[in-house]
Enzyme design. Structure first.
Site, PDB file in Angstrom:
ATOM      1  N   GLY A 115      -0.786  19.733  54.649  1.00  0.00           N
ATOM      2  CA  GLY A 115      -0.941  18.279  54.629  1.00  0.00           C
ATOM      3  C   GLY A 115       0.299  17.644  54.033  1.00  0.00           C
ATOM      4  N   THR A 144      -3.502  19.707  45.080  1.00  0.00           N
ATOM      5  CA  THR A 144      -2.751  20.852  45.608  1.00  0.00           C
ATOM      6  C   THR A 144      -2.552  21.970  44.585  1.00  0.00           C
ATOM      7  N   GLY A 183      -1.431  35.428  27.137  1.00  0.00           N
ATOM      8  CA  GLY A 183      -2.368  34.316  27.336  1.00  0.00           C
ATOM      9  C   GLY A 183      -3.582  34.791  28.113  1.00  0.00           C
ATOM     10  N   ILE A 185      -4.418  34.988  31.450  1.00  0.00           N
ATOM     11  CA  ILE A 185      -4.292  35.923  32.578  1.00  0.00           C
ATOM     12  C   ILE A 185      -3.869  37.303  32.090  1.00  0.00           C
ATOM     13  N   GLU A 188      -6.889  38.991  30.415  1.00  0.00           N
ATOM     14  CA  GLU A 188      -8.001  39.315  31.331  1.00  0.00           C
ATOM     15  C   GLU A 188      -7.604  40.450  32.287  1.00  0.00           C
ATOM     16  N   VAL A 238      11.764  38.000  26.339  1.00  0.00           N
ATOM     17  CA  VAL A 238      12.157  38.844  27.486  1.00  0.00           C
ATOM     18  C   VAL A 238      13.506  38.376  28.032  1.00  0.00           C
ATOM     19  N   ALA A 321     -10.736  25.397  36.290  1.00  0.00           N
ATOM     20  CA  ALA A 321     -11.513  25.012  37.463  1.00  0.00           C
ATOM     21  C   ALA A 321     -12.506  23.896  37.133  1.00  0.00           C
ATOM     22  N   HIS A 445     -35.143  34.893  18.990  1.00  0.00           N
ATOM     23  CA  HIS A 445     -34.769  36.164  18.356  1.00  0.00           C
ATOM     24  C   HIS A 445     -35.277  37.322  19.213  1.00  0.00           C
TER      25      HIS A 445
HETATM   26  P1  FAD Z   1      -6.184  25.163  43.363  1.00  0.00           P
HETATM   27  O1  FAD Z   1      -7.410  25.944  43.105  1.00  0.00           O
HETATM   28  O2  FAD Z   1      -4.885  25.754  43.063  1.00  0.00           O
HETATM   29  O3  FAD Z   1      -6.259  24.671  44.871  1.00  0.00           O
HETATM   30  C1  FAD Z   1      -5.237  23.983  45.495  1.00  0.00           C
HETATM   31  C2  FAD Z   1      -5.338  24.214  46.992  1.00  0.00           C
HETATM   32  O4  FAD Z   1      -4.448  23.317  47.655  1.00  0.00           O
HETATM   33  C3  FAD Z   1      -4.920  25.621  47.430  1.00  0.00           C
HETATM   34  O5  FAD Z   1      -5.906  26.175  48.258  1.00  0.00           O
HETATM   35  C4  FAD Z   1      -3.627  25.387  48.225  1.00  0.00           C
HETATM   36  O6  FAD Z   1      -3.459  26.280  49.298  1.00  0.00           O
HETATM   37  C5  FAD Z   1      -3.855  23.972  48.751  1.00  0.00           C
HETATM   38  N1  FAD Z   1      -2.627  23.257  49.085  1.00  0.00           N
HETATM   39  C6  FAD Z   1      -1.514  23.105  48.326  1.00  0.00           C
HETATM   40  N2  FAD Z   1      -0.623  22.309  48.951  1.00  0.00           N
HETATM   41  C7  FAD Z   1      -1.195  21.963  50.132  1.00  0.00           C
HETATM   42  C8  FAD Z   1      -0.772  21.148  51.207  1.00  0.00           C
HETATM   43  N3  FAD Z   1       0.387  20.479  51.186  1.00  0.00           N
HETATM   44  N4  FAD Z   1      -1.596  21.011  52.266  1.00  0.00           N
HETATM   45  C9  FAD Z   1      -2.811  21.656  52.309  1.00  0.00           C
HETATM   46  N5  FAD Z   1      -3.263  22.428  51.298  1.00  0.00           N
HETATM   47  C10 FAD Z   1      -2.469  22.554  50.224  1.00  0.00           C
HETATM   48  N6  FAD Z   1     -10.049  28.704  35.633  1.00  0.00           N
HETATM   49  C11 FAD Z   1     -11.269  28.678  35.068  1.00  0.00           C
HETATM   50  O7  FAD Z   1     -11.771  27.593  34.758  1.00  0.00           O
HETATM   51  N7  FAD Z   1     -11.955  29.830  34.815  1.00  0.00           N
HETATM   52  C12 FAD Z   1     -11.458  31.042  35.119  1.00  0.00           C
HETATM   53  O8  FAD Z   1     -12.106  32.066  34.885  1.00  0.00           O
HETATM   54  C13 FAD Z   1     -10.175  31.109  35.716  1.00  0.00           C
HETATM   55  N8  FAD Z   1      -9.630  32.298  36.040  1.00  0.00           N
HETATM   56  C14 FAD Z   1      -8.406  32.330  36.653  1.00  0.00           C
HETATM   57  C15 FAD Z   1      -7.865  33.569  36.953  1.00  0.00           C
HETATM   58  C16 FAD Z   1      -6.628  33.658  37.557  1.00  0.00           C
HETATM   59  C17 FAD Z   1      -6.046  35.007  37.887  1.00  0.00           C
HETATM   60  C18 FAD Z   1      -5.929  32.458  37.887  1.00  0.00           C
HETATM   61  C19 FAD Z   1      -4.598  32.524  38.584  1.00  0.00           C
HETATM   62  C20 FAD Z   1      -6.462  31.220  37.576  1.00  0.00           C
HETATM   63  C21 FAD Z   1      -7.702  31.141  36.946  1.00  0.00           C
HETATM   64  N9  FAD Z   1      -8.274  29.922  36.585  1.00  0.00           N
HETATM   65  C22 FAD Z   1      -9.490  29.886  35.977  1.00  0.00           C
HETATM   66  C23 FAD Z   1      -7.588  28.646  36.846  1.00  0.00           C
HETATM   67  C24 FAD Z   1      -8.177  27.963  38.105  1.00  0.00           C
HETATM   68  O9  FAD Z   1      -8.069  28.846  39.197  1.00  0.00           O
HETATM   69  C25 FAD Z   1      -7.462  26.667  38.389  1.00  0.00           C
HETATM   70  O10 FAD Z   1      -7.474  25.845  37.238  1.00  0.00           O
HETATM   71  C26 FAD Z   1      -8.136  25.926  39.521  1.00  0.00           C
HETATM   72  O11 FAD Z   1      -8.165  26.697  40.697  1.00  0.00           O
HETATM   73  C27 FAD Z   1      -7.421  24.600  39.808  1.00  0.00           C
HETATM   74  O12 FAD Z   1      -8.071  23.945  40.851  1.00  0.00           O
HETATM   75  P2  FAD Z   1      -7.311  22.910  41.796  1.00  0.00           P
HETATM   76  O13 FAD Z   1      -8.339  22.433  42.763  1.00  0.00           O
HETATM   77  O14 FAD Z   1      -6.585  21.925  40.991  1.00  0.00           O
HETATM   78  O15 FAD Z   1      -6.186  23.744  42.556  1.00  0.00           O
HETATM   79  P1  NAD Z   2      -1.230  30.907  29.417  1.00  0.00           P
HETATM   80  O1  NAD Z   2      -0.620  29.607  29.131  1.00  0.00           O
HETATM   81  O2  NAD Z   2      -2.655  31.127  29.092  1.00  0.00           O
HETATM   82  O3  NAD Z   2      -0.448  32.074  28.667  1.00  0.00           O
HETATM   83  C1  NAD Z   2       0.915  32.256  28.820  1.00  0.00           C
HETATM   84  C2  NAD Z   2       1.411  33.070  27.663  1.00  0.00           C
HETATM   85  O4  NAD Z   2       2.734  33.456  27.935  1.00  0.00           O
HETATM   86  C3  NAD Z   2       1.414  32.309  26.341  1.00  0.00           C
HETATM   87  O5  NAD Z   2       0.831  33.115  25.354  1.00  0.00           O
HETATM   88  C4  NAD Z   2       2.892  32.067  26.093  1.00  0.00           C
HETATM   89  O6  NAD Z   2       3.227  32.016  24.716  1.00  0.00           O
HETATM   90  C5  NAD Z   2       3.510  33.278  26.769  1.00  0.00           C
HETATM   91  N1  NAD Z   2       4.896  33.102  27.207  1.00  0.00           N
HETATM   92  C6  NAD Z   2       5.460  32.002  27.754  1.00  0.00           C
HETATM   93  N2  NAD Z   2       6.749  32.239  28.038  1.00  0.00           N
HETATM   94  C7  NAD Z   2       7.005  33.514  27.681  1.00  0.00           C
HETATM   95  C8  NAD Z   2       8.142  34.349  27.726  1.00  0.00           C
HETATM   96  N3  NAD Z   2       9.297  33.901  28.211  1.00  0.00           N
HETATM   97  N4  NAD Z   2       8.039  35.602  27.274  1.00  0.00           N
HETATM   98  C9  NAD Z   2       6.863  36.065  26.768  1.00  0.00           C
HETATM   99  N5  NAD Z   2       5.760  35.325  26.693  1.00  0.00           N
HETATM  100  C10 NAD Z   2       5.815  34.069  27.152  1.00  0.00           C
HETATM  101  O7  NAD Z   2      -0.928  31.164  30.978  1.00  0.00           O
HETATM  102  P2  NAD Z   2      -1.500  32.263  31.969  1.00  0.00           P
HETATM  103  O8  NAD Z   2      -2.179  33.343  31.231  1.00  0.00           O
HETATM  104  O9  NAD Z   2      -0.400  32.579  32.900  1.00  0.00           O
HETATM  105  O10 NAD Z   2      -2.576  31.428  32.757  1.00  0.00           O
HETATM  106  C11 NAD Z   2      -2.198  30.254  33.514  1.00  0.00           C
HETATM  107  C12 NAD Z   2      -3.295  29.253  33.531  1.00  0.00           C
HETATM  108  O11 NAD Z   2      -4.404  29.732  34.277  1.00  0.00           O
HETATM  109  C13 NAD Z   2      -3.770  28.937  32.145  1.00  0.00           C
HETATM  110  O12 NAD Z   2      -3.428  27.609  31.853  1.00  0.00           O
HETATM  111  C14 NAD Z   2      -5.249  29.075  32.180  1.00  0.00           C
HETATM  112  O13 NAD Z   2      -5.874  27.891  31.790  1.00  0.00           O
HETATM  113  C15 NAD Z   2      -5.604  29.377  33.626  1.00  0.00           C
HETATM  114  N6  NAD Z   2      -6.516  30.548  33.611  1.00  0.00           N
HETATM  115  C16 NAD Z   2      -7.741  30.376  33.047  1.00  0.00           C
HETATM  116  C17 NAD Z   2      -8.600  31.441  32.943  1.00  0.00           C
HETATM  117  C18 NAD Z   2      -9.924  31.228  32.304  1.00  0.00           C
HETATM  118  O14 NAD Z   2     -10.346  30.082  32.160  1.00  0.00           O
HETATM  119  N7  NAD Z   2     -10.638  32.273  31.901  1.00  0.00           N
HETATM  120  C19 NAD Z   2      -8.220  32.688  33.393  1.00  0.00           C
HETATM  121  C20 NAD Z   2      -6.958  32.840  33.940  1.00  0.00           C
HETATM  122  C21 NAD Z   2      -6.119  31.743  34.040  1.00  0.00           C
END
Ligand code: FAD
Ligand code: NAD
Length: 467
Positions: A115, A144, A183, A185, A188, A238, A321, A445
Site C-alpha cells: 500500500g 505498518t 531484552g 526477544i 524469550e 559489541v 501487540a 487457595h
Molecule cells: P505489525 O504486527 O508489525 O504489522 C504490520 C503489518 O503491516 C505487517 O504485516 C506488514 O507486512 C504490513 N505492512 C508494512 N508496510 C506495508 C505496506 N506499505 N503495505 C501493506 N502492508 C504493509 N508483543 C506482545 O504484546 N506480546 C508478545 O508476546 C510479543 N512477542 C513478540 C515476539 C517476537 C519474536 C517479536 C518480533 C515481537 C513480539 N511482540 C510481542 C511485539 C508485537 O509483535 C508487535 O508489537 C506488534 O505486532 C505490533 O503490531 P502492529 O500492528 O503495529 O504491526
Molecule cells: P528490547 O528493547 O526488549 O531489548 C533490547 C536489548 O538490547 C536491551 O536490553 C538493550 O540494552 C540491548 N542493546 C541495545 N543495543 C545493544 C548493543 N549495541 N549491544 C548489546 N546490547 C544492546 O528489544 P527486543 O528484545 O529486540 O524486542 C523488540 C521489541 O519487541 C520490544 O520493544 C518488545 O516490546 C517487543 N517484544 C515483546 C515481547 C513480549 O511482549 N513478550 C516479546 C518479544 C518482543
C-alpha cells in the site's frame, strides 16, 4: 475505483483490530497487507510463534528435568526440532486464517499488495505481479509496524547472524548461541534454545538484563536464568560479528575497554525493533518520519495530515501487540464520533521466560527519581503451598504503593503464570485501588494469586500472613 470510509495499511494486531472496530461502527473498510497472510509480525513471526516454541521447549525441559521428581520415569526423551517448528507453523497458519475469517465476517475488503499513498485520499495497492489497484478513501490508518533493528558491525546475514524471524525457523539445535541484547526477544528465544540444550550467552550493553523493567525483577530473572544455564556478559559493547562459515565470531569491548572474542554456532541479534515505513510513499502526502523513523502523531493518534492516523509499532510507545490493538480501537471510535481513552500507564508488559516476568505501572526507580514517597511490599513465590505442590518455587511479587495515600503505583512480578496474574493488578490500578483494597480481596487457595494478596498485605502494613 473502490471508495472507502477508511483504508488501513498493515494487518498486524493494530491494523486488523482497527478494521474490525471500524466495520462494527458501520464504516466501509479496506485493509491492505503486503504479505500473503494477515496478522503482521505478531501472528506470523512474533508473539504467537515464539510462544508456541516456548511451550514446546518447556515441555521438553520438564520431561528431562522435572518428571523424575514427580515420579514419572521416561527414558530416551529427544527434542525433535523439525516437529516443533512444524507444530509452530500449524499454529501460525490456523491463527492467521482466523484473521481472514474475521475480515470476511465483518465484510472488510482485504487487498494483498504494497500500500502506498498517491495523495491523502488515494491509496495504491501494488500486488506481487505488479498489478495496481487504486482505492479512494476518506480516512487512512497507517499500521505498518516494525522490523528488527541492528547496529553497524552486527548486520544480520540471516544464516548465522540471525534475527528473531530466523531464530523461529532453525533446522537444528545449536550447540552454542550468542544473543546480542538481554531484552525481551533475547531472553524469550534464548530460553527456547537453552531448554533444548543450547549453551546460550547473552551480550548486553547495559549493566543489567531487561533494563527498562524494575531492577528487582532484573536481579531475580538473572538469578533464575543463570541457574538454568544462561551466561551473561553485561556492559559489553559489541564491535563486530562475523560469519566464519561454520559459525560466528563476535568481538566486544568489556567494561574495562578490553577486547573480548566469543565464538558460537549462531548469533541472534535482538537489540530492539524500528518503525517500518518503507514504500509507503509518505513523501506524496508531505509526511516525514522523526529521527527514530516513527510516524509522529498527536494525542488523537492523528498525523499532521488530518485524515491520516497512525497506530502500533510505527509510532512512539511500547512495541506491544495489545498496545497496537487498543490504538486501533481508539482511532475507529474517534472517527465514529466517540470519546475513547487509553491509559498508557496501565499497559502491562510481559516476558515469557519461565517463570514469567510481568509488570504494570511505574518501577521503583522511576518513582524514586520522580521524588514520590513510596512503600513496598514483597512476597516470595516459594512461600506458597501451590508453588511447592507444583515445584515452581522461583520468583517474587513486588507491590509499590504511595506512602501517603496507599494507592498502588506499580506491580512487578517474576512468577509462574505472571502473564495472567498481572491482570489482577491492572484491573485494581484501573480503579485506583489502594494496597489495602488488594489485600482485603479474597484469593482462592491454593493459587499463585495468593502471592499478590500477600505482597499487598506487606505493602499495606507490613503484615503478610505466610512469611
Ligand atoms: P505489525 O504486527 O508489525 O504489522 C504490520 C503489518 O503491516 C505487517 O504485516 C506488514 O507486512 C504490513 N505492512 C508494512 N508496510 C506495508 C505496506 N506499505 N503495505 C501493506 N502492508 C504493509 N508483543 C506482545 O504484546 N506480546 C508478545 O508476546 C510479543 N512477542 C513478540 C515476539 C517476537 C519474536 C517479536 C518480533 C515481537 C513480539 N511482540 C510481542 C511485539 C508485537 O509483535 C508487535 O508489537 C506488534 O505486532 C505490533 O503490531 P502492529 O500492528 O503495529 O504491526
Ligand atoms: P528490547 O528493547 O526488549 O531489548 C533490547 C536489548 O538490547 C536491551 O536490553 C538493550 O540494552 C540491548 N542493546 C541495545 N543495543 C545493544 C548493543 N549495541 N549491544 C548489546 N546490547 C544492546 O528489544 P527486543 O528484545 O529486540 O524486542 C523488540 C521489541 O519487541 C520490544 O520493544 C518488545 O516490546 C517487543 N517484544 C515483546 C515481547 C513480549 O511482549 N513478550 C516479546 C518479544 C518482543
Amino acid at each position: 475505483m473502490s471508495t472507502y470510509d477508511i483504508t488501513i495499511i498493515g494487518s498486524g494486531p493494530g491494523g486488523y483490530v482497527a478494521a474490525i472496530r471500524c466495520a462494527q461502527l458501520g464504516m466501509k473498510t479496506a485493509i491492505i497487507e503486503k504479505y500473503d497472510t494477515l496478522g503482521g509480525t505478531c501472528l506470523n513471526v512474533g508473539c504467537i510463534p515464539s510462544k508456541a516454541l516456548l511451550d514446546s521447549s518447556e515441555h521438553f525441559h520438564n520431561a528431562t528435568h522435572n518428571f523424575e521428581e514427580h515420579g514419572i520415569d521416561v527414558t530416551g526423551v529427544q527434542a525433535n526440532i523439525t516437529q516443533m517448528i512444524n507444530r509452530k507453523n500449524a499454529v501460525v497458519e490456523q491463527t492467521t486464517k482466523g484473521i481472514q475469517f474475521l475480515m470476511d465476517k465483518n465484510k472488510i475488503d482485504v487487498h494483498y499488495g504494497l500500500g502506498s499513498f498517491v495523495d491523502k485520499n488515494t491509496v495504491k495497492v501494488t500486488d506481487k505481479d505488479g498489478k495496481e489497484t487504486t482505492l479512494s478513501t476518506k480516512n487512512v490508518i497507517i499500521a505498518t509496524g516494525s522490523k528488527p533493528n541492528f547496529f553497524p558491525g552486527m548486520e544480520p546475514d540471516k544464516k548465522r547472524i540471525i534475527t528473531s524471524t530466523e531464530a523461529l525457523n532453525l533446522t537444528e539445535i545449536p550447540k552454542k548461541m550468542l544473543v546480542i541484547g538481554g531484552g525481551v526477544i533475547g531472553l524469550e528465544l534464548g530460553s527456547v534454545y537453552s531448554r533444548l540444550g543450547t549453551q546460550v550467552e547473552v551480550v548486553e550493553f547495559a549493566n543489567k538484563i531487561i533494563p527498562t523493567m524494575d531492577s528487582t525483577m532484573s536481579k531475580e530473572l538473572t538469578r533464575v536464568l543463570k541457574k538454568a544455564g544462561f551466561k551473561f556478559h553485561l556492559q559489553h559493547k559489541v564491535q563486530s560479528v562475523k560469519n566464519t562459515g561454520k559459525g560466528v565470531s563476535l568481538t566486544a569491548l568489556n567494561k574495562k575497554d578490553e577486547e573480548v572474542t566469543m565464538e558460537a554456532d549462531y548469533c541472534l541479534v535482538a537489540v530492539g525493533r524500528k518503525a517500518y515505513t518503507e514504500g509507503l510513499g509518505l513523501e506524496n502526502i508531505g509526511l516525514k518520519t522523526n529521527d527514530r523513523g516513527q510516524v509522529e502523531v498527536n494525542e488523537h493518534l492523528q498525523t499532521s495530515i488530518p485524515n491520516v492516523y497512525a497506530i502500533g509499532d510505527v509510532i512512539k510507545g511500547a512495541m506491544l501487540a495489545h498496545k497496537a490493538e487498543e490504538e486501533g480501537v481508539f482511532v475507529a471510535e474517534l472517527l465514529a464520533g466517540q470519546k475513547p481513552h487509553i491509559n498508557y500507564n496501565l499497559i502491562p508488559g510481559v516476558v515469557y521466560t519461565w517463570p514469567e516476568v510481568a509488570a504494570v505501572g511505574k518501577t521503583e526507580e522511576e518513582l524514586r527519581e520522580a521524588g514520590v514517597e513510596i512503600k513496598i511490599g514483597s512476597f516470595p513465590i516459594k512461600a506458597l503451598g501451590r508453588a511447592r505442590a507444583s515445584m515452581d518455587i522461583q520468583g517474587t511479587v513486588k507491590i509499590i504503593a504511595d506512602a501517603a495515600t496507599d494507592e498502588v503505583l506499580g506491580v512487578h512480578m517474576v512468577a509462574p503464570r505472571a502473564a495472567d496474574l498481572i491482570m489482577e493488578a491492572v484491573t485494581a490500578m484501573e480503579y485506583r485501588a489502594s494496597a489495602e483494597d488488594m489485600a482485603r480481596i479474597c484469593h482462592p487457595h491454593p493459587t499463585y494469586s495468593e502471592a499478590v494478596k500477600e505482597a499487598a498485605l506487606a505493602a499495606t502494613d507490613n503484615r503478610p500472613l505466610h512469611v
